[in-house]
Design a protein around this motif. Structure first.
Motif, PDB file in Angstrom:
ATOM      1  N   ARG A 278     -31.462   2.946  12.810  1.00  0.00           N
ATOM      2  CA  ARG A 278     -30.478   2.339  13.715  1.00  0.00           C
ATOM      3  C   ARG A 278     -29.879   3.366  14.675  1.00  0.00           C
ATOM      4  O   ARG A 278     -29.732   3.111  15.837  1.00  0.00           O
ATOM      5  N   SER A 279     -29.546   4.556  14.149  1.00  0.00           N
ATOM      6  CA  SER A 279     -28.931   5.560  15.013  1.00  0.00           C
ATOM      7  C   SER A 279     -29.947   6.131  16.004  1.00  0.00           C
ATOM      8  O   SER A 279     -29.583   6.519  17.104  1.00  0.00           O
TER       9      SER A 279
ATOM     10  N   GLU B 181     -31.389   2.572   2.204  1.00  0.00           N
ATOM     11  CA  GLU B 181     -30.207   2.435   3.054  1.00  0.00           C
ATOM     12  C   GLU B 181     -30.062   3.630   3.995  1.00  0.00           C
ATOM     13  O   GLU B 181     -29.711   3.462   5.158  1.00  0.00           O
ATOM     14  N   GLU B 182     -30.337   4.819   3.487  1.00  0.00           N
ATOM     15  CA  GLU B 182     -30.269   6.015   4.345  1.00  0.00           C
ATOM     16  C   GLU B 182     -31.279   5.926   5.469  1.00  0.00           C
ATOM     17  O   GLU B 182     -30.965   6.229   6.625  1.00  0.00           O
TER      18      GLU B 182
ATOM     19  N   LYS C  56     -30.251   3.391   8.167  1.00  0.00           N
ATOM     20  CA  LYS C  56     -29.197   3.908   9.062  1.00  0.00           C
ATOM     21  C   LYS C  56     -29.761   4.926  10.046  1.00  0.00           C
ATOM     22  O   LYS C  56     -29.326   4.984  11.189  1.00  0.00           O
TER      23      LYS C  56
END
Length: 64
Positions: free
Chosen positions: A60-61, A53-54, A57
């Motif tokens: 995505r960023s 999950e990290e 993210k």
């Protein structure tokens, strides 16, 4: 032997409500299994899920 969390223990470990864990489990978004009617979570699988999950993210960023 891997450590197994019950719902209350994982809620404390992740610092999120039990209701959120139920929803994530029902949607197949968090690794879990049932013993009878009780949800259980392997610590190793949860730690891998957190890392995934990290990373998701971060990707995505970076695309923004």
């Amino acid at each position: 032997m891997s450590e197994i969390f019950d719902l209350n223990e994982l809620s404390g470990y992740l610092k999120i409500p039990k209701s959120t864990l139920y929803k994530l489990s029902e949607a197949g978004k968090i690794p879990s299994f049932k013993v009878g009617k009780q949800l259980r979570f392997r610590r190793g699988a949860i730690d891998k899920w957190i890392a995934t999950e990290e990373n998701r993210k971060r990707v995505r960023s970076a695309r923004k």
